[in-house]
Motif scaffolding. Structure first.
Motif, short mmCIF file in Angstrom:
data_model
loop_
_atom_site.label_atom_id
_atom_site.label_comp_id
_atom_site.label_asym_id
_atom_site.label_seq_id
_atom_site.Cartn_x
_atom_site.Cartn_y
_atom_site.Cartn_z
N ARG A 60 29.86 16.88 2.61
CA ARG A 60 29.73 17.25 1.20
C ARG A 60 30.23 16.15 0.27
N PHE A 61 30.79 15.10 0.86
CA PHE A 61 31.21 13.93 0.09
C PHE A 61 30.28 12.77 0.39
N SER A 62 29.75 12.17 -0.65
CA SER A 62 28.77 11.09 -0.54
C SER A 62 29.43 9.73 -0.73
N HIS A 63 28.85 8.72 -0.08
CA HIS A 63 29.31 7.35 -0.29
C HIS A 63 28.29 6.56 -1.09
N SER A 64 27.36 7.23 -1.72
CA SER A 64 26.30 6.55 -2.44
C SER A 64 26.82 5.85 -3.69
N CYS A 65 26.38 4.61 -3.88
CA CYS A 65 26.76 3.85 -5.08
C CYS A 65 26.00 4.34 -6.31
N GLU A 66 25.04 5.23 -6.11
CA GLU A 66 24.27 5.76 -7.25
C GLU A 66 25.06 6.77 -8.07
N ILE A 85 20.81 -0.40 -2.83
CA ILE A 85 20.32 -1.74 -2.53
C ILE A 85 19.76 -1.72 -1.12
N PRO A 86 18.47 -2.01 -0.93
CA PRO A 86 17.86 -1.96 0.40
C PRO A 86 18.65 -2.77 1.42
N GLY A 87 19.01 -2.14 2.52
CA GLY A 87 19.75 -2.82 3.59
C GLY A 87 21.26 -2.75 3.45
N MET A 88 21.76 -2.50 2.25
CA MET A 88 23.21 -2.44 2.02
C MET A 88 23.68 -1.03 2.33
N PHE A 89 23.71 -0.71 3.63
CA PHE A 89 23.88 0.68 4.04
C PHE A 89 25.31 1.19 3.95
N ILE A 90 26.26 0.31 3.65
CA ILE A 90 27.65 0.76 3.54
C ILE A 90 27.81 1.76 2.40
N HIS A 91 26.93 1.68 1.40
CA HIS A 91 27.00 2.61 0.27
C HIS A 91 25.82 3.56 0.27
N MET A 92 25.44 4.00 1.48
CA MET A 92 24.34 4.96 1.63
C MET A 92 24.81 6.17 2.43
N ASP A 93 24.09 7.26 2.26
CA ASP A 93 24.28 8.46 3.06
C ASP A 93 23.12 8.58 4.04
N PRO A 94 23.24 9.45 5.06
CA PRO A 94 22.08 9.72 5.91
C PRO A 94 20.95 10.29 5.06
N PRO A 95 19.68 10.05 5.42
CA PRO A 95 19.24 9.34 6.63
C PRO A 95 19.16 7.82 6.48
N GLY A 96 19.26 7.31 5.24
CA GLY A 96 19.16 5.87 5.05
C GLY A 96 20.23 5.12 5.80
N HIS A 97 21.46 5.57 5.69
CA HIS A 97 22.57 4.95 6.40
C HIS A 97 22.33 4.97 7.89
#
Length: 396
Positions: A60-66, A85-97
């Motif tokens: 329920r907690f996101s790491h998204s930079c958005e 940022i495409p490829g910068m997955f450290i600031h993404m949530d699933p499924p992108g991460h």
């Protein structure tokens, strides 16, 4: 203590080893505290071990930079929310991460990184000879830790060490909270162009490195460049900081150094304790609530950003007895120096191998290794995302 604290308070680190003292009172009185972020957002700060793990493992907690609010400034400027940022997955949530991380996981397993041990040990031995040739006093940071970590990371990823002047300044400047923003941006652009050049080289002549394997995946040039950028930025200063600061801690705590020299087989345990005790990842670990969440008796509302302090969690007396003491005999299982949850450090196995090789080489080569200046005169890198020493003069 009921008022919201400023984001500057918990980052006002001054001690050569300890996190800011404010965490001791916060952890005891309000482990989930209100905090005013650089952009004015009123969010939260977590300082207890259990709450840190709870936040980092809760979907329920996101790491998204958005949607997140950055808990620190960068070179004096507020860091705004921005698109993914495409490829910068450290600031993404699933499924992108998940998609990006899955491409890399196999390269950082215990088994895969274990194959690098002979090479890491050889590089460490070469850097020892650099120190011998230079003579005492030598600088552990410049002469040993930085080149050891950068050479190994470069070989794994595919970034030539002999061309480091084209990409290392970007890392150094962007991690330096006091660097000139224009200079940092220019260095970042130079590094990006160099990464594009190396990626094209690998398309033409593949080698045994990560870039060569990634060019065969369904990735755009921008994604490839940003993955390379992330691996370098996340894996370089963190590990060299842990190595250099770990050496500093051992040379200062002479009883622990003597115990380790007496029983060198305890090195792995000592490394885990140094990771816990120092926890160089001091900033930027935050999450944002995707919905209302009840946490520690408080209502964290949807959109609230919660910053967690890994150094504070690793000094929680509820988890680690006498946490302010360095004790290589301690059971450090469960420490969060590498984070926790799905974003736990991808390169931690490589980092451990580099730390083991680094400490082993130094202790074997220099039985009388010691600080060349008083401990309080060792310059610290207090600001920025990674805590470390700027230089570490040693003699033998």
């Amino acid at each position: 203590m009921t008022d919201a604290i400023s984001f500057e308070v918990p980052w006002a680190r001054t001690d050569k080893f300890d996190p800011p003292a404010v965490f001791d009172s916060l952890r005891e009185e309000r482990p989930l505290a209100k905090m005013v972020y650089p952009d004015g957002h009123v969010g939260w700060l977590v300082s207890s071990y259990d709450l840190v793990r709870e936040v980092l493992s809760d979907p329920r907690f996101s790491h998204s930079c958005e949607i997140g609010h950055f808990p620190v400034t960068h070179q004096g400027q507020v860091i705004p929310t921005h698109p993914l940022i495409p490829g910068m997955f450290i600031h993404m949530d699933p499924p992108g991460h998940t998609r990006y991380r899955k491409l890399l996981t196999g390269e950082f397993t215990v088994r895969r990184t274990s194959r690098l041990i002979p090479r890491v040990e050889a590089v460490a031995a070469e850097q020892i000879e650099v120190m011998r040739a230079k003579g005492a006093p030598a600088d552990v940071v410049v002469d040993f830790a930085k080149p050891l970590v950068l050479r190994m990371l470069g070989e794994l990823v595919g970034l030539p060490y002999e061309e480091r002047d084209r990409y290392v300044p970007a890392v150094t400047l962007l991690h330096d909270a006091e660097a000139d923003p224009a200079e940092a941006a220019a260095a970042y652009e130079v590094a990006g162009k160099f990464f594009d050049e190396v990626i094209e080289r690998r398309r033409q002549q593949p080698q045994d490195d990560l870039i060569s394997s990634l060019v065969n995946e369904d990735l755009t040039q921008e994604e490839l460049r940003n993955i390379v950028t992330l691996l370098l930025f996340a894996g370089y200063e963190t590990t060299e900081g842990a190595l250099a600061t770990g050496v500093f801690a051992l040379l200062h705590h002479t009883d622990q150094l003597a115990a380790l020299r007496a029983e060198p087989e305890k090195l792995d345990a000592a490394i885990e304790e140094l990771l816990r005790y120092l926890t160089v990842n001091q900033y930027h670990t935050y999450r944002t609530a995707l919905e209302d969440v009840k946490l520690a008796g408080e209502l964290v509302k949807e959109g609230d950003t919660v910053t967690v302090s890994l150094p504070a969690a690793n000094r929680d007396p509820a988890k680690f007895g006498c946490p302010a003491e360095l004790d290589i005999e301690r059971d450090t299982s469960g420490h969060v120096a590498f984070g926790f949850g799905i974003h736990q450090c991808l390169g931690q196995n490589l980092a451990r191998i580099e730390l083991r090789a680094g400490f082993t080489a130094l202790l074997r080569a220099f039985p009388e290794l010691r600080l060349a200046v008083p401990a309080d005169e060792v310059p610290l890198r207090l600001k920025g995302s990674v805590f470390s020493v700027k230089k570490l003069p040693v003699s033998w």
